[in-house]
Write an enzyme that holds these catalytic residues in place. Structure first.
Site, PDB file in Angstrom:
ATOM      1  N   TYR A  15       0.848  -1.212   0.000  1.00  0.00           N
ATOM      2  CA  TYR A  15       0.000   0.000   0.000  1.00  0.00           C
ATOM      3  C   TYR A  15       0.874   1.250   0.000  1.00  0.00           C
ATOM      4  CZ  TYR A  15      -3.405   3.496   1.621  1.00  0.00           C
ATOM      5  OH  TYR A  15      -4.194   4.620   1.745  1.00  0.00           O
TER       6      TYR A  15
ATOM      7  N   ILE B 201      -8.373   9.835   8.269  1.00  0.00           N
ATOM      8  CA  ILE B 201      -9.675  10.442   7.968  1.00  0.00           C
ATOM      9  C   ILE B 201     -10.751   9.396   8.295  1.00  0.00           C
ATOM     10  CG2 ILE B 201     -11.099  11.563   6.194  1.00  0.00           C
ATOM     11  CD1 ILE B 201      -8.346  12.965   6.636  1.00  0.00           C
TER      12      ILE B 201
ATOM     13  N   THR C 175     -13.568   7.302   7.681  1.00  0.00           N
ATOM     14  CA  THR C 175     -14.305   6.862   6.487  1.00  0.00           C
ATOM     15  C   THR C 175     -14.702   5.394   6.677  1.00  0.00           C
ATOM     16  OG1 THR C 175     -12.353   5.980   5.377  1.00  0.00           O
ATOM     17  CG2 THR C 175     -12.836   8.316   4.986  1.00  0.00           C
TER      18      THR C 175
HETATM   19  N1  LIG Z   1      -9.334   7.152   5.134  1.00  0.00           N
HETATM   20  C1  LIG Z   1      -8.072   7.448   5.356  1.00  0.00           C
HETATM   21  O1  LIG Z   1      -7.658   7.640   6.518  1.00  0.00           O
HETATM   22  C2  LIG Z   1      -7.115   7.575   4.197  1.00  0.00           C
HETATM   23  C3  LIG Z   1      -5.814   7.976   4.486  1.00  0.00           C
HETATM   24  C4  LIG Z   1      -4.914   8.129   3.433  1.00  0.00           C
HETATM   25  C5  LIG Z   1      -5.313   7.886   2.136  1.00  0.00           C
HETATM   26  N2  LIG Z   1      -6.597   7.461   1.888  1.00  0.00           N
HETATM   27  C6  LIG Z   1      -6.924   7.218   0.495  1.00  0.00           C
HETATM   28  O2  LIG Z   1      -8.131   7.880   0.181  1.00  0.00           O
HETATM   29  C7  LIG Z   1      -8.829   7.165  -0.848  1.00  0.00           C
HETATM   30  C8  LIG Z   1     -10.257   6.940  -0.376  1.00  0.00           C
HETATM   31  O3  LIG Z   1     -10.211   6.254   0.869  1.00  0.00           O
HETATM   32  P1  LIG Z   1     -11.486   6.160   1.827  1.00  0.00           P
HETATM   33  O4  LIG Z   1     -10.961   5.972   3.200  1.00  0.00           O
HETATM   34  O5  LIG Z   1     -12.438   7.220   1.501  1.00  0.00           O
HETATM   35  O6  LIG Z   1     -12.036   4.739   1.317  1.00  0.00           O
HETATM   36  P2  LIG Z   1     -13.534   4.137   1.334  1.00  0.00           P
HETATM   37  O7  LIG Z   1     -14.280   4.693   2.480  1.00  0.00           O
HETATM   38  O8  LIG Z   1     -13.338   2.656   1.264  1.00  0.00           O
HETATM   39  O9  LIG Z   1     -14.144   4.645  -0.041  1.00  0.00           O
HETATM   40  C9  LIG Z   1     -13.527   4.216  -1.219  1.00  0.00           C
HETATM   41  C10 LIG Z   1     -14.321   4.626  -2.431  1.00  0.00           C
HETATM   42  O10 LIG Z   1     -13.657   4.113  -3.590  1.00  0.00           O
HETATM   43  C11 LIG Z   1     -14.505   3.177  -4.260  1.00  0.00           C
HETATM   44  N3  LIG Z   1     -13.683   2.100  -4.806  1.00  0.00           N
HETATM   45  C12 LIG Z   1     -12.883   1.240  -4.139  1.00  0.00           C
HETATM   46  N4  LIG Z   1     -12.323   0.367  -4.993  1.00  0.00           N
HETATM   47  C13 LIG Z   1     -12.768   0.697  -6.223  1.00  0.00           C
HETATM   48  C14 LIG Z   1     -12.568   0.152  -7.520  1.00  0.00           C
HETATM   49  N5  LIG Z   1     -11.785  -0.918  -7.733  1.00  0.00           N
HETATM   50  N6  LIG Z   1     -13.196   0.734  -8.556  1.00  0.00           N
HETATM   51  C15 LIG Z   1     -14.013   1.807  -8.364  1.00  0.00           C
HETATM   52  N7  LIG Z   1     -14.239   2.357  -7.169  1.00  0.00           N
HETATM   53  C16 LIG Z   1     -13.632   1.803  -6.105  1.00  0.00           C
HETATM   54  C17 LIG Z   1     -15.509   2.715  -3.190  1.00  0.00           C
HETATM   55  O11 LIG Z   1     -16.734   2.241  -3.719  1.00  0.00           O
HETATM   56  P3  LIG Z   1     -16.956   0.685  -4.079  1.00  0.00           P
HETATM   57  O12 LIG Z   1     -16.330  -0.123  -2.984  1.00  0.00           O
HETATM   58  O13 LIG Z   1     -18.438   0.530  -4.181  1.00  0.00           O
HETATM   59  O14 LIG Z   1     -16.278   0.473  -5.393  1.00  0.00           O
HETATM   60  C18 LIG Z   1     -15.717   4.025  -2.434  1.00  0.00           C
HETATM   61  O15 LIG Z   1     -16.586   4.872  -3.142  1.00  0.00           O
HETATM   62  C19 LIG Z   1      -8.041   5.882  -1.086  1.00  0.00           C
HETATM   63  O16 LIG Z   1      -7.202   6.058  -2.212  1.00  0.00           O
HETATM   64  C20 LIG Z   1      -7.224   5.746   0.177  1.00  0.00           C
HETATM   65  O17 LIG Z   1      -6.045   5.016  -0.029  1.00  0.00           O
HETATM   66  C21 LIG Z   1      -7.499   7.293   2.878  1.00  0.00           C
END
Ligand SMILES: NC(=O)c1ccc[n+]([C@@H]2O[C@H](COP(=O)([O-])OP(=O)(O)OC[C@H]3O[C@@H](n4cnc5c(N)ncnc54)[C@H](OP(=O)(O)O)[C@@H]3O)[C@@H](O)[C@H]2O)c1
Length: 272
Positions: free
Chosen positions: A159, A192, A194
């Site tokens: 990751y 964050i 989520t």
């Molecule tokens: N939350 C944190 O603390 C954090 C920290 C650093 C970076 N990030 C980054 O922020 C981004 C979003 O994270 P999040 O925490 O918001 O995640 P999340 O709550 O799991 O939301 C992820 C979103 O992406 C979609 N998704 C996942 N896999 C996909 C695929 N193969 N094709 C199309 N859509 C897809 C999901 O919908 P479906 O599952 O329905 O496809 C959902 O809408 C990611 O890149 C993550 O690495 C998050």
């Protein structure tokens, strides 16, 4: 209203917009007057958010089903946007996934390749197919990396590598596209709150303690919100017109100060 019509009639694509950080971007950009096209694999959450955003305005939302591991789906996402609105002003590359925590011994090359397809190659493909349109509008790309690309994270080598790739891709594209007026910037969230974070916490022995640890990892003593992520993206798209190739940490100060990091030190309080 913090985002008052600062992106009126601009066309924005958000990948992974149905939940979490992507949802925060969809909500803030619609609030700012943008026409937002967003995608995910799951249709239910996507359609619900689309309906809620269109009822609320003043911008609009269009949900397109897209699996980021499919190049055909990505082409369809871009083509659908251009057929409907005729232009693209901003792309937010956000969809991504965090695999379960594991040491390198238990991760296969295929596991890594599948993760790279979603977390990195999809960002490249969205940028590639959107670029001809972004050049016409002198638009921008915002890439969701992670604080861990800078500081690492235990049990997460693939990751962390995928997110390091995102930050580097930003810089290289910023150089190549500057002459075409396309800005490319990274935002790097720390913790964050989520669905992804909650799912990860629920897989631990003590989800409540894991959540408290997540809050206390920041100087600010709390998780960041999806709205704060959306507002940072709106700033990069609408206001930060002299910024390209930069990386904004959305981390609540988590990377600052010394911590008790020696894994061989059994009782960290002994230092005090
Ligand atoms: N939350 C944190 O603390 C954090 C920290 C650093 C970076 N990030 C980054 O922020 C981004 C979003 O994270 P999040 O925490 O918001 O995640 P999340 O709550 O799991 O939301 C992820 C979103 O992406 C979609 N998704 C996942 N896999 C996909 C695929 N193969 N094709 C199309 N859509 C897809 C999901 O919908 P479906 O599952 O329905 O496809 C959902 O809408 C990611 O890149 C993550 O690495 C998050």
């Amino acid at each position: 209203m913090a985002s008052a019509l600062r992106y009126k009639d601009k066309v924005t694509i958000v990948t992974g917009g149905s939940k979490g950080i992507g949802q925060g971007c969809v909500e803030v950009f619609v609030e700012a007057g943008s026409k937002v096209v967003f995608c995910s694999r799951g249709e239910t959450e996507g359609r619900d958010l689309e309906a809620r955003m269109n009822a609320q305005g003043p911008g609009s939302a269009l949900f397109v089903r897209c699996d980021m591991s499919s190049e055909d789906d990505i082409k369809n996402l871009i083509n659908t946007t251009v057929e409907k609105y005729g232009q693209i002003d901003c792309v937010i590359n956000n969809a991504g996934t965090h695999p379960p925590v594991r040491k390198i011994d238990d991760i296969s090359a295929d596991d890594f390749r599948r993760l790279l397809d979603i977390n990195l190659v999809s960002y490249f493909l969205v940028a590639k197919y959107a670029m001809p349109y972004l050049r016409k509008t002198k638009g921008c790309i915002l890439q969701d990396s992670s604080l861990v690309a800078e500081i690492g994270q235990p049990g997460s080598c693939t990751y962390v590598a995928s997110k390091g790739g995102v930050t580097s891709l930003t810089k290289a594209l910023a150089i190549d596209e500057a002459a075409n007026g396309v800005r490319v910037n990274t935002f790097a969230p720390g913790n964050i709150w989520t669905p992804m974070w909650e799912d990860g916490a629920n897989q631990t022995r003590d989800p409540e303690q894991c959540k408290r640890n997540g809050e206390n990892a920041q100087l600010l003593g709390r998780f960041g919100t999806i709205r704060e992520c959306g507002l940072t993206c709106l700033y990069l798209a609408a206001d930060a017109t002299f910024c390209t190739g930069i990386n904004i940490l959305l981390s609540g100060g988590a990377e600052l100060n010394y911590g008790m990091k020696n894994p061989l030190q059994k009782d960290p309080t002994e230092f005090l």
